[in-house]
Design a protein around this motif. Sequence first.
Motif, mmCIF file in Angstrom:
data_model
loop_
_atom_site.group_PDB
_atom_site.id
_atom_site.type_symbol
_atom_site.label_atom_id
_atom_site.label_comp_id
_atom_site.label_asym_id
_atom_site.label_seq_id
_atom_site.Cartn_x
_atom_site.Cartn_y
_atom_site.Cartn_z
ATOM 1 N N ALA A 40 0.832 -1.208 0.000
ATOM 2 C CA ALA A 40 0.000 0.000 0.000
ATOM 3 C C ALA A 40 0.861 1.249 0.000
ATOM 4 C CB ALA A 40 -0.934 -0.009 1.208
ATOM 5 N N MET A 41 1.941 1.246 0.788
ATOM 6 C CA MET A 41 2.842 2.398 0.837
ATOM 7 C C MET A 41 3.497 2.638 -0.524
ATOM 8 S SD MET A 41 4.712 1.969 4.552
ATOM 9 C CE MET A 41 5.745 3.424 4.271
ATOM 10 N N ALA A 42 3.977 1.554 -1.139
ATOM 11 C CA ALA A 42 4.625 1.688 -2.442
ATOM 12 C C ALA A 42 3.646 2.188 -3.492
ATOM 13 C CB ALA A 42 5.223 0.349 -2.862
ATOM 14 N N LEU A 43 2.426 1.659 -3.447
ATOM 15 C CA LEU A 43 1.408 2.078 -4.398
ATOM 16 C C LEU A 43 1.057 3.540 -4.187
ATOM 17 C CD1 LEU A 43 -0.469 1.172 -6.648
ATOM 18 C CD2 LEU A 43 -2.107 0.424 -4.923
ATOM 19 N N GLN A 44 0.920 3.941 -2.916
ATOM 20 C CA GLN A 44 0.608 5.333 -2.596
ATOM 21 C C GLN A 44 1.666 6.265 -3.158
ATOM 22 O OE1 GLN A 44 -1.898 6.640 -0.204
ATOM 23 N NE2 GLN A 44 -1.242 8.676 -0.786
ATOM 24 N N ARG A 45 2.920 5.998 -2.847
ATOM 25 C CA ARG A 45 3.999 6.883 -3.266
ATOM 26 C C ARG A 45 4.204 6.857 -4.769
ATOM 27 N NH1 ARG A 45 7.770 5.227 1.908
ATOM 28 N NH2 ARG A 45 6.715 6.603 3.382
ATOM 29 N N GLY A 46 3.920 5.714 -5.395
ATOM 30 C CA GLY A 46 4.040 5.646 -6.838
ATOM 31 C C GLY A 46 2.971 6.433 -7.568
ATOM 32 N N LEU A 47 1.831 6.649 -6.914
ATOM 33 C CA LEU A 47 0.728 7.369 -7.541
ATOM 34 C C LEU A 47 0.751 8.861 -7.259
ATOM 35 C CD1 LEU A 47 -2.149 4.804 -6.917
ATOM 36 C CD2 LEU A 47 -1.124 5.383 -9.109
ATOM 37 N N LEU A 48 1.538 9.295 -6.286
ATOM 38 C CA LEU A 48 1.651 10.724 -6.008
ATOM 39 C C LEU A 48 2.574 11.373 -7.034
ATOM 40 C CD1 LEU A 48 1.927 10.695 -2.108
ATOM 41 C CD2 LEU A 48 -0.057 11.296 -3.503
ATOM 42 N N PRO A 49 2.355 12.651 -7.356
ATOM 43 C CA PRO A 49 3.164 13.307 -8.393
ATOM 44 C C PRO A 49 4.608 13.512 -7.952
ATOM 45 C CG PRO A 49 1.780 14.915 -7.289
ATOM 46 C CD PRO A 49 1.347 13.562 -6.777
ATOM 47 N N ALA A 50 5.519 13.438 -8.914
ATOM 48 C CA ALA A 50 6.940 13.659 -8.617
ATOM 49 C C ALA A 50 7.229 15.134 -8.351
ATOM 50 C CB ALA A 50 7.801 13.162 -9.774
ATOM 51 N N GLY A 51 6.417 16.023 -8.903
ATOM 52 C CA GLY A 51 6.598 17.455 -8.709
ATOM 53 C C GLY A 51 5.285 18.192 -8.884
ATOM 54 N N LEU A 52 5.278 19.479 -8.525
ATOM 55 C CA LEU A 52 4.090 20.313 -8.640
ATOM 56 C C LEU A 52 4.402 21.514 -9.522
ATOM 57 C CD1 LEU A 52 2.977 20.305 -4.890
ATOM 58 C CD2 LEU A 52 1.855 19.089 -6.764
ATOM 59 N N PRO A 53 3.414 22.017 -10.264
ATOM 60 C CA PRO A 53 3.655 23.173 -11.131
ATOM 61 C C PRO A 53 3.794 24.468 -10.338
ATOM 62 C CG PRO A 53 1.331 22.615 -11.161
ATOM 63 C CD PRO A 53 2.011 21.535 -10.363
ATOM 64 N N THR A 54 4.497 25.429 -10.916
ATOM 65 C CA THR A 54 4.630 26.769 -10.341
ATOM 66 C C THR A 54 4.332 27.789 -11.426
ATOM 67 O OG1 THR A 54 6.994 26.883 -10.864
ATOM 68 C CG2 THR A 54 6.388 25.979 -8.710
ATOM 69 N N ALA A 55 4.289 29.048 -11.031
ATOM 70 C CA ALA A 55 4.059 30.143 -11.970
ATOM 71 C C ALA A 55 4.762 31.375 -11.424
ATOM 72 C CB ALA A 55 2.558 30.407 -12.131
ATOM 73 N N PRO A 56 4.975 32.408 -12.243
ATOM 74 C CA PRO A 56 5.564 33.636 -11.713
ATOM 75 C C PRO A 56 4.774 34.156 -10.519
ATOM 76 C CG PRO A 56 5.525 33.710 -14.104
ATOM 77 C CD PRO A 56 4.743 32.490 -13.705
ATOM 78 N N GLY A 57 5.426 34.286 -9.377
ATOM 79 C CA GLY A 57 4.749 34.755 -8.179
ATOM 80 C C GLY A 57 4.072 33.679 -7.372
ATOM 81 N N LEU A 58 4.144 32.425 -7.816
ATOM 82 C CA LEU A 58 3.502 31.321 -7.102
ATOM 83 C C LEU A 58 4.484 30.162 -6.961
ATOM 84 C CD1 LEU A 58 0.708 30.175 -5.985
ATOM 85 C CD2 LEU A 58 0.601 28.965 -8.183
ATOM 86 N N TRP A 59 4.646 29.692 -5.708
ATOM 87 C CA TRP A 59 5.506 28.550 -5.418
ATOM 88 C C TRP A 59 4.675 27.504 -4.688
ATOM 89 C CZ3 TRP A 59 6.720 33.612 -5.028
ATOM 90 C CH2 TRP A 59 7.803 34.074 -5.816
ATOM 91 N N THR A 60 4.986 26.247 -4.913
ATOM 92 C CA THR A 60 4.170 25.169 -4.362
ATOM 93 C C THR A 60 5.037 24.105 -3.695
ATOM 94 O OG1 THR A 60 4.221 23.993 -6.482
ATOM 95 C CG2 THR A 60 2.377 25.496 -6.098
ATOM 96 N N ALA A 61 4.449 23.386 -2.757
ATOM 97 C CA ALA A 61 5.130 22.272 -2.096
ATOM 98 C C ALA A 61 4.079 21.378 -1.466
ATOM 99 C CB ALA A 61 6.109 22.773 -1.038
ATOM 100 N N ALA A 62 4.446 20.148 -1.189
ATOM 101 C CA ALA A 62 3.525 19.206 -0.559
ATOM 102 C C ALA A 62 4.318 18.219 0.289
ATOM 103 C CB ALA A 62 2.708 18.466 -1.613
ATOM 104 N N ARG A 63 3.631 17.604 1.224
ATOM 105 C CA ARG A 63 4.212 16.569 2.069
ATOM 106 C C ARG A 63 3.160 15.485 2.315
ATOM 107 N NH1 ARG A 63 7.980 19.093 0.927
ATOM 108 N NH2 ARG A 63 9.753 19.811 2.203
ATOM 109 N N TYR A 64 3.641 14.246 2.450
ATOM 110 C CA TYR A 64 2.772 13.123 2.789
ATOM 111 C C TYR A 64 3.417 12.339 3.923
ATOM 112 C CZ TYR A 64 0.689 8.485 2.684
ATOM 113 O OH TYR A 64 0.094 7.324 3.056
#
Length: 285
Positions: A40-64
Amino acid sequence: MARHRSSHPSSAHELLGRLGRLTAQALDHAELHRARVELAMALQRGLLPAGLPTAPGLWTAARYAPARNGLDIGGDWYDGFALPDGTLAFSIGDVQGHDVEAAAFMGQVRIGLRALATGAVDPGEVLGRANELLLSMAGELFATCTFLRFDPATGELSDARAGHVPALWASADGRCGIEDDDAGLPLGILPGEVYPVTRRVLSEPGAVVLVTDGVVEGPSFPIEEGMTQVLSVVRAGAEAEPGRLAADVIKVAERTGHKDDAAVLVLRHDGFHERTGGTEAGTAE
């Protein structure tokens, strides 16, 4: 006089033999359970995105973070991707259940939202279509979710919630709050459900933070106290690097003694006041 044979072991040797057999059975069960959790852990981490999009003036991050006791894993997710019209889409959610089936279902929901978002600009419409899609699958699981769309050209952030934990926000000048706007039922519950949309312009520097309930609710304290603790962290870190803020927020989950997995999504912005002349006030439609 007739004698009745006792069901108890007649010697220490028999007792040790029975204990050995019971121990072997317990170990086999434990190994099977551990393998299921690791899958389940491997499946979970494999399905989460490797990165998140950004834009000028916008920065993103995530944690699980998996559940503290290592048993309840698989239902939470976060996601972010660019849409063909130049806007950015983000989602965070929690699937009912905590096992391999929940992890697989989470992947289906996440991929379904991506596909539906390319044909529906309005976040409420995206969730409405996702709800009907899950109902058509005739499964037993359901999911809470928040879906957001950010327009880099205007600084507008629009979002809709399907039974999910409200977003939290803070600005660089010290203001903060919980966006407890109207929400629809979780996805996969009721046909024809409507998901109200809230729109706001990110006019001042600050942060918008989304969490799953594993961050704010657990045996140590109720969800109201958890939300208060997260809001305090967000207020203190409104101008921090988004990865640091996400890491600080996920630490609240450690204090709850949570039995659920947990996810955090951070949108840190510089403000779009000069470009748009807008305000931060949100309006529900």
